[in-house]
Design a protein around this motif. Structure first.
Motif: not given
Length: 313
Positions: A31-32, A54-59, A74-77
């Motif tokens: 989904h990147r 990057q922040e999304t990946w870490l979270r 969830y990733l979009v959120r």
């Protein structure tokens, strides 16, 4: 599952091993491009969108996947919330910006231009309209209109009730519709208008420029205090044409324009003595140019060397 309710630390395994990490990584990579497009449409900056990813990946690596019903949603959120936080910070940066601020242009593949919905959603013209919305209005509009996210999911992403989100979406849509181009111009019509502009531009043909510019055309140039640019927008075909011709006459160099596709729409990559000087994107209505967006700030020209993949799905 509420993303904000997650603890600051999680049980993610190291990137080098583990089925859980592999599953999380696969979902993120899948989904990147979507997540980047969401962040870019909300921020208008590829550099900031990359930081958000990057922040999304870490979270994401701290999330218990067993409690996630829809990984994409969830990733979009997460991306939306991180974008909202950054958008509020960017507002302060823009207030201190030297001269007009324009979105960072992206070199996009031809198939983006063929997707009318995607091309409009990332066009420089619409991105500028989105700048007039509040951060929450922008998030709601982008998620609903561009990505067709449900009101319930948007509510979870922006921390509002579904009823409130519906009201925000209606208000934002009305605001945008009053300012967006009244009709969608086909890619072939856009290319033809841009070719006419290019010929007049390169030859300093004042009448040729007047023929392709709409009477109400607006020229916005972004130098970021690094490159020379008009300190404020220039309005009116005669003023814009004379500004362009006057600049060409003063230039002690050879200025050329190469057709390209920026943000899913035809544009010109300008070179001075062969060196990249900037990008001109256009807004068209009735086959005439109503908006010229000239990005010269070198910091915003780093994404025009290679194509950036964008998607709404």
């Amino acid at each position: 599952m509420n993303e904000r309710s997650e603890p600051a630390t999680g049980t993610a395994e190291p990137l080098a091993g583990g089925g859980r990490t592999d599953t999380a990584t696969e979902a993120f990579v899948t989904h990147r491009n979507l997540l980047f497009t969401v962040a870019y449409e909300m921020l208008g900056s590829a550099a900031d969108a990359e930081d958000v990813l990057q922040e999304t990946w870490l979270r994401w690596m701290k999330v218990d996947l067993g409690e996630v019903r829809d990984q994409r949603a969830y990733l979009v959120r997460i991306t939306t919330r991180r974008s909202l936080d950054r958008l509020r910070t960017m507002r302060r940066r823009k207030e201190a910006y030297v001269g007009p601020w324009l979105p960072e242009p992206l070199l996009t593949a031809p198939d983006v231009a063929e997707d009318v919905e995607l091309a409009e959603s990332v066009s420089m013209a619409l991105m500028l309209v989105l700048e007039t919305l509040t951060p929450t209005e922008r998030a709601v509009f982008v998620l609903r209109e561009a990505f067709d996210v449900s009101y319930d999911e948007i509510a979870a992403a922006v921390g509002k009730s579904p009823a409130a989100v519906r009201q925000i979406a209606h208000r934002a849509r009305r605001h945008v519709d009053a300012r967006r181009p009244r009709e969608v111009v086909s890619p072939s019509e856009a290319r033809a208008a841009l070719e006419s502009f290019q010929r007049a531009f390169e030859t300093g043909d004042l009448q040729g420029l007047l023929d392709v510019l709409a009477p109400e055309v607006v020229l916005v140039s972004d130098g970021g205090g690094v490159k020379q640019a008009a300190p404020r927008p220039i309005t009116g075909a005669d003023k814009v044409a004379r500004f362009i011709v006057g600049g060409l006459r003063k230039a002690e160099a050879t200025l050329t324009g190469d057709p390209t596709v920026v943000n899913g729409n035809p544009a010109l990559l300008l070179r001075v003595d062969g060196e990249i000087d900037g990008v001109i994107a256009v807004r068209l209505e009735d086959t005439r140019i109503t908006g010229l967006y000239y990005v010269r700030n070198p910091e915003k020209l780093t994404r025009i060397a290679s194509e950036i993949p964008l998607t709404l799905r």
